[in-house]
Design a protein around this motif. Structure first.
Motif, short mmCIF file in Angstrom:
data_model
loop_
_atom_site.label_atom_id
_atom_site.label_comp_id
_atom_site.label_asym_id
_atom_site.label_seq_id
_atom_site.Cartn_x
_atom_site.Cartn_y
_atom_site.Cartn_z
N ASP A 1 48.40 26.17 34.21
CA ASP A 1 49.71 25.61 34.54
C ASP A 1 49.75 24.09 34.45
O ASP A 1 50.73 23.46 34.85
CB ASP A 1 50.15 26.07 35.94
CG ASP A 1 50.50 27.55 35.95
OD1 ASP A 1 51.12 28.02 34.97
OD2 ASP A 1 50.13 28.25 36.92
N VAL B 1 53.40 32.45 26.42
CA VAL B 1 54.48 33.44 26.54
C VAL B 1 55.44 33.31 25.37
O VAL B 1 55.85 34.30 24.75
CB VAL B 1 55.22 33.27 27.88
CG1 VAL B 1 56.51 34.09 27.89
CG2 VAL B 1 54.32 33.69 29.05
N ARG B 2 55.80 32.08 25.04
CA ARG B 2 56.71 31.84 23.91
C ARG B 2 56.09 32.31 22.60
O ARG B 2 56.75 32.94 21.75
CB ARG B 2 57.05 30.34 23.86
CG ARG B 2 58.30 29.98 23.07
CD ARG B 2 58.87 28.66 23.55
NE ARG B 2 57.94 27.55 23.45
CZ ARG B 2 57.72 26.84 22.34
NH1 ARG B 2 58.36 27.16 21.22
NH2 ARG B 2 56.88 25.83 22.34
N ARG C 1 50.51 28.23 29.85
CA ARG C 1 51.06 29.55 30.14
C ARG C 1 52.40 29.76 29.44
O ARG C 1 52.62 30.78 28.77
CB ARG C 1 51.25 29.74 31.64
CG ARG C 1 51.65 31.16 32.05
CD ARG C 1 52.28 31.20 33.44
NE ARG C 1 51.39 30.73 34.49
CZ ARG C 1 50.71 31.51 35.31
NH1 ARG C 1 50.83 32.84 35.20
NH2 ARG C 1 49.94 31.00 36.25
N SER C 2 53.31 28.80 29.57
CA SER C 2 54.63 28.96 28.97
C SER C 2 54.56 28.96 27.45
O SER C 2 55.31 29.69 26.78
CB SER C 2 55.58 27.86 29.46
OG SER C 2 55.13 26.58 29.04
N VAL D 1 52.83 38.86 28.30
CA VAL D 1 53.99 38.21 27.67
C VAL D 1 55.27 38.57 28.39
O VAL D 1 56.19 37.76 28.50
CB VAL D 1 54.08 38.60 26.18
CG1 VAL D 1 55.34 38.03 25.54
CG2 VAL D 1 52.84 38.12 25.43
N ILE E 1 47.20 36.63 29.00
CA ILE E 1 48.50 36.47 29.65
C ILE E 1 49.47 37.57 29.23
O ILE E 1 49.61 37.88 28.05
CB ILE E 1 49.09 35.08 29.31
CG1 ILE E 1 48.14 33.99 29.85
CG2 ILE E 1 50.48 34.92 29.89
CD1 ILE E 1 48.48 32.60 29.39
N ASN F 1 55.91 39.16 31.67
CA ASN F 1 56.20 38.49 32.94
C ASN F 1 55.44 37.17 33.14
O ASN F 1 55.61 36.51 34.17
CB ASN F 1 55.90 39.43 34.12
CG ASN F 1 54.48 39.97 34.09
OD1 ASN F 1 53.57 39.33 33.56
ND2 ASN F 1 54.27 41.16 34.64
N GLY F 2 54.61 36.80 32.19
CA GLY F 2 53.89 35.54 32.28
C GLY F 2 52.70 35.54 33.23
O GLY F 2 52.06 34.50 33.42
N LYS F 3 52.38 36.69 33.81
CA LYS F 3 51.26 36.75 34.75
C LYS F 3 49.92 36.76 34.01
O LYS F 3 49.84 37.23 32.88
CB LYS F 3 51.36 38.00 35.62
CG LYS F 3 52.53 37.97 36.60
CD LYS F 3 52.55 39.23 37.46
CE LYS F 3 53.70 39.19 38.46
NZ LYS F 3 53.72 40.41 39.30
#
Length: 228
Positions: A66, A129-130, A125-126, A173, A171, A175-177
């Protein structure tokens, strides 16, 4: 003044210590649940990001994954650009060996990643996910590399041993957990000074590893911890 240089060698008595060895230690945390595992059909490796958190950042306050991309730095004199390519190759191969058809070809992953805009304010993290949504996969393996120092010397007598440090994050995708994470941060120690590594030396051969060999051992041992 000249720095004192040490020559690392294997004394013959070290061969006897191989009988005492324990498992090769790496750190990893599995957060997987059995009810999630059966839904995982596809995984993509996002190319490694270079660097570790800036000196002022305390990981107790913020997870590594993060940190913003702007907060991840690396030393310019470290050959990490080429090393990242090595870690990409190793990790993709070990993922393929471990999860077979679930792994997306890296050529597709790399092309998608290169085409993406990266903002300094987003986190690893973001970004993962993207990236995962563009790839249409269930999980993304994201990694960050901050040390890759080559062995100086030969396989049987090294002046300086290999030293490698990286973290891996699997990770979700949707829920980002973080499904799983692991860290390898080691410099190969002399066998005679660290009995905990005797089993590793016995299995892989009594020698000093190159940085690539050492990184490969780290990735392979970390991925064994993923449970699905």
């Amino acid at each position: 003044p000249m720095k004192k240089r040490y020559l690392y060698t294997f004394p013959l008595v070290s061969l006897l210590l191989l009988l005492i060895g324990h498992s090769f230690a790496v750190t990893g945390i599995s957060a997987a649940r059995e009810d999630e595992a059966h839904n995982i059909q596809s995984i993509a490796l996002m190319p490694f990001w270079l660097g570790k958190p800036e000196p002022g950042i305390t990981l107790k306050d913020k997870s590594f994954v993060d940190c913003t991309l702007a907060e991840l730095c690396y030393l310019e004199n470290d050959p990490l650009d080429k090393a990242a390519d090595v870690l990409n190759q190793i990790t993709q191969l070990e993922l393929k060996n471990r999860f077979h058809e679930k792994i997306v070809p890296f050529e597709k992953s790399e092309a998608t990643y290169i085409a993406m805009d990266k903002e300094d304010t987003e986190t690893l993290r973001s970004l993962a996910v993207r990236f995962g949504k563009k790839m249409n996969v269930d999980l993304v393996m994201a990694g960050t590399l901050w040390r890759y120092r080559e062995r100086q010397g030969t396989a049987y007598a090294a002046e300086t041993p290999a030293s490698v440090a990286f973290s891996l994050f699997l990770i979700n995708v949707d829920n980002g957990k973080i499904y799983w994470e692991g860290t390898f941060n080691k410099t190969q120690p002399p066998l005679s000074e660290n009995l905990l590594n005797a089993k590793l030396y016995f299995k892989e051969g009594l020698k000093w590893f190159t940085a690539r060999e050492f990184a490969s051992l780290g990735v392979k041992n970390l991925l064994k911890e993923i449970d699905f």
